[in-house]
Write a protein that holds these residues in place. Structure first.
Motif, PDB file in Angstrom:
ATOM      1  N   LEU A  73       1.066  -1.015  -0.065  1.00  0.00           N
ATOM      2  CA  LEU A  73      -0.207  -0.886  -0.113  1.00  0.00           C
ATOM      3  C   LEU A  73       1.206   1.100   0.414  1.00  0.00           C
ATOM      4  O   LEU A  73       0.357   2.408   0.023  1.00  0.00           O
ATOM      5  CB  LEU A  73      -1.083   0.361   0.924  1.00  0.00           C
ATOM      6  N   ARG A 319     -15.238  -5.923   8.934  1.00  0.00           N
ATOM      7  CA  ARG A 319     -13.721  -5.302   9.053  1.00  0.00           C
ATOM      8  C   ARG A 319     -12.867  -5.152   7.409  1.00  0.00           C
ATOM      9  O   ARG A 319     -11.845  -4.385   7.501  1.00  0.00           O
ATOM     10  CB  ARG A 319     -13.243  -5.185  10.720  1.00  0.00           C
ATOM     11  N   PRO A 323     -10.957  -1.695   3.015  1.00  0.00           N
ATOM     12  CA  PRO A 323     -10.111  -0.716   2.289  1.00  0.00           C
ATOM     13  C   PRO A 323     -10.337  -0.731   0.715  1.00  0.00           C
ATOM     14  O   PRO A 323     -10.188  -0.153   0.098  1.00  0.00           O
ATOM     15  CB  PRO A 323      -8.492  -1.600   2.418  1.00  0.00           C
ATOM     16  N   LYS A 334      -3.962   7.410   2.135  1.00  0.00           N
ATOM     17  CA  LYS A 334      -3.744   6.620   3.204  1.00  0.00           C
ATOM     18  C   LYS A 334      -2.315   6.473   4.199  1.00  0.00           C
ATOM     19  O   LYS A 334      -1.064   6.740   3.687  1.00  0.00           O
ATOM     20  CB  LYS A 334      -3.580   5.671   2.480  1.00  0.00           C
ATOM     21  N   TYR A 364      -9.466   2.958  11.345  1.00  0.00           N
ATOM     22  CA  TYR A 364     -10.046   1.944  11.577  1.00  0.00           C
ATOM     23  C   TYR A 364      -8.613   1.234  11.621  1.00  0.00           C
ATOM     24  O   TYR A 364      -7.482   2.230  11.754  1.00  0.00           O
ATOM     25  CB  TYR A 364     -10.947   0.657  10.580  1.00  0.00           C
ATOM     26  N   HIS A 366      -6.064  -1.574  14.174  1.00  0.00           N
ATOM     27  CA  HIS A 366      -5.290  -2.460  15.120  1.00  0.00           C
ATOM     28  C   HIS A 366      -5.510  -2.091  16.050  1.00  0.00           C
ATOM     29  O   HIS A 366      -4.113  -1.863  16.479  1.00  0.00           O
ATOM     30  CB  HIS A 366      -4.744  -3.314  14.620  1.00  0.00           C
ATOM     31  N   HIS A 373      -5.235   3.409  11.146  1.00  0.00           N
ATOM     32  CA  HIS A 373      -5.216   3.147   9.609  1.00  0.00           C
ATOM     33  C   HIS A 373      -6.214   4.813   9.841  1.00  0.00           C
ATOM     34  O   HIS A 373      -7.170   4.052   9.410  1.00  0.00           O
ATOM     35  CB  HIS A 373      -5.931   2.386   9.265  1.00  0.00           C
ATOM     36  N   GLU A 407       2.639  -0.832   9.800  1.00  0.00           N
ATOM     37  CA  GLU A 407       2.784  -2.256   9.440  1.00  0.00           C
ATOM     38  C   GLU A 407       3.066  -1.953   7.841  1.00  0.00           C
ATOM     39  O   GLU A 407       3.470  -3.210   7.203  1.00  0.00           O
ATOM     40  CB  GLU A 407       1.397  -3.040   9.969  1.00  0.00           C
ATOM     41  N   HIS A 408       3.080  -1.272   7.429  1.00  0.00           N
ATOM     42  CA  HIS A 408       2.747  -1.177   5.636  1.00  0.00           C
ATOM     43  C   HIS A 408       4.235  -0.561   5.275  1.00  0.00           C
ATOM     44  O   HIS A 408       4.319  -1.380   4.068  1.00  0.00           O
ATOM     45  CB  HIS A 408       2.044  -0.126   4.832  1.00  0.00           C
TER      46      HIS A 408
HETATM   47  C1  MLT Z   1      -5.855  -3.553   6.878  1.00  0.00           C
HETATM   48  O1  MLT Z   1      -5.570  -3.644   8.384  1.00  0.00           O
HETATM   49  O2  MLT Z   1      -7.068  -3.518   6.448  1.00  0.00           O
HETATM   50  C2  MLT Z   1      -4.899  -3.381   6.015  1.00  0.00           C
HETATM   51  O3  MLT Z   1      -3.988  -2.883   6.194  1.00  0.00           O
HETATM   52  C3  MLT Z   1      -5.181  -2.341   5.291  1.00  0.00           C
HETATM   53  C4  MLT Z   1      -5.733  -1.264   4.859  1.00  0.00           C
HETATM   54  O4  MLT Z   1      -4.574  -0.448   6.251  1.00  0.00           O
HETATM   55  O5  MLT Z   1      -5.775  -0.251   4.218  1.00  0.00           O
END
Ligand code: MLT
Ligand code: ZN
Length: 457
Positions: A73, A319, A323, A334, A364, A366, A373, A407-408
């Motif tokens: 991404l 969830r 994206p 992003k 959204y 983690h 994100h 994380e990306h």
């Molecule tokens: C996610 O957690 O859905 C992925 O990392 C992809 C995103 O961040 O869009």
């Protein structure tokens, strides 16, 4: 002999792709935001082939872009100009006790071999991403709260350096304190130091009792308190804690077919809590008691427990579909940030104030891992929107000692932004390591580190 004839000699006709349609796909990233103009894609099948190709490319100073499932991404897995494209082709999973060795040529993640073990990571991109890409980008995903990052679960790996040297670090030991642990250089360095060709991963046993709750909270502070309570009360069975705000939910319901809101009315925030354990009755009892308490205390205002596999997958689809819904809504800016959870949503609100009605600010991620994100959706990309977002988003993150890439990765998008999260001394050392391992800078150029720092070192 010209370059193409040489590659054909090593890989055969089949491994040298010049077909325009295939090249167009490989040159374009998942978001359709970055596009290179590579005229050649190579599909090696063995470590030896990778080694021979890299040795040759290094001697000719030909740049190479490693690409797995092309689900990145940040523009890290596509060429920027006319670097050679690269793609993995086939896989040879091999089972060994509690861990699994994968040859990464085309191996998809979430492999459940003989259904007794699981991959310790689970990503929204699981249908198309590949193990080599996951390891090279240190992919995080939905279950990091339970299984930790790949720096913990990758026990060993094999990597090919720019000069063709094959580094065998394919250990399967839990403990090994002999010298520097070099494998970590290749986990998360986005193919800029070497090409990962084999991986040995610790695979936890597949447990039989999995429960998923889809919950609503009225404010962000409640989501945060719920996380602390979940860690305390669900303890060892907690396997995911994800969140999305109402703007993300609205996008999913608007753009993804066949999905409906599991709850009877709209709420400001949604949280998915998954538990994974070995005893159904005990796990359910624990989760139900936790949910009752959370409702009594007002942290949770509504919620539902998935009753079967179909409901489980439709809750996850909400969830994991964010994206895709964002892509369907138009242009998307992003940002993938690590922030102290108590600060996370402040940034989202400040961003809304800055952008007003010019864009839809969507959050959204983690939450259990402190990973936000932050996505900004607009009808199209404009300089005026971008100037309201950047550098503000990076400065804010840096001021709160967060990370501009949770994380990306950095890819092309954030290579020259690394200083927001790393000290000049650290960046300098990274540039020196890069120079030592890949002096001709053939591996994934323009990514990860700023070109200005590399050309000075
Ligand atoms: C996610 O957690 O859905 C992925 O990392 C992809 C995103 O961040 O869009
Ligand atoms: Zn994510």
């Amino acid at each position: 002999m010209d370059d193409i004839s040489y590659f054909k000699k090593i890989l055969g006709e089949r491994g040298v792709v010049q077909d325009e349609e295939k090249l167009d796909d490989a040159n374009t990233d998942w978001m359709r935001k970055y596009k290179g103009s590579s005229k050649l894609m190579l599909q090696p099948r063995t470590t030896e082939e990778v080694s021979q190709i890299l040795k040759y490319c290094n001697s000719r100073c030909l740049a190479v872009v490693p690409q797995g499932g092309n689900t990145g991404l940040v523009g890290g897995s596509v060429p920027v100009f006319d670097e050679l494209g690269w793609i993995y082709l086939f896989h040879i999973p091999k089972f060994l006790h509690f861990m699994c060795i994968f040859s990464i040529f085309g191996c998809h993640c979430r492999i459940c071999f003989w259904c007794r073990f699981i991959m310790p990571l689970d990503l929204g991109a699981k249908g198309s991403c590949q193990i080599g890409g996951n390891v090279s980008t240190n992919a995080g995903g939905l279950r990091l709260i339970r299984y930790g990052s790949l720096h913990g679960s990758v026990l060993g790996l094999e990597a090919v350096l720019a000069n063709g040297t094959v580094l065998d670090m394919l250990a399967s030991l839990r403990k090994d304190n002999t010298g520097y642990d070099l494998k970590h250089l290749f986990i998360g360095s986005e193919g800029s130091l070497g090409i990962v060709t084999k991986v040995s991963i610790l695979t936890p046993p597949k447990l039989s009792s999995v429960n998923l709750a889809f919950l609503a909270c009225e404010d962000y502070a409640s989501c945060q308190k719920l996380l602390l309570e979940a860690k305390r009360k669900l303890g060892e069975i907690l396997s995911a804690f994800e969140f999305l705000d109402v703007n993300a939910m609205n996008l999913v319901l608007k753009h993804l077919d066949g999905l409906r809101d599991p709850l009877s009315s709209m709420h400001n925030f949604y949280v998915l809590i998954e538990t994974t354990g070995s005893m159904e009755s005990h796990d359910k009892e624990k989760l139900e008691a936790f949910l009752l308490q959370s409702m009594d205390s007002g942290l949770v205002t509504d919620g539902v427990l998935a009753q079967d596999i179909n409901q489980t997958s439709s809750f996850w689809h909400i969830r994991e579909g964010v994206p895709e819904a964002l892509m369907k809504a138009g242009a998307v800016y992003k940002y993938d940030l690590s922030l102290p959870p108590e600060k996370m949503y402040e940034l989202v609100e400040e961003m809304r104030t800055r952008l007003g009605s010019a864009a839809n600010v969507v959050a959204y991620g983690h939450l259990g891992d402190g990973n936000l994100h932050l996505n900004i959706s607009a009808p199209q990309y404009t300089d005026s929107i971008l100037s309201k977002i950047e550098p503000f988003v990076y400065e804010w993150t840096s001021k709160h000692r967060g990370s501009i890439s949770a994380e990306h990765g950095l890819g092309l998008m954030k290579a020259d932004k690394i200083h927001y999260s790393k000290s000049p001394e650290s960046v300098q050392l990274m540039a020196e390591i890069k120079k030592l391992i890949d002096p001709n800078r053939i591996l994934n150029p323009y990514k990860v580190l700023p070109s200005s720092v590399l050309s000075q070192s």
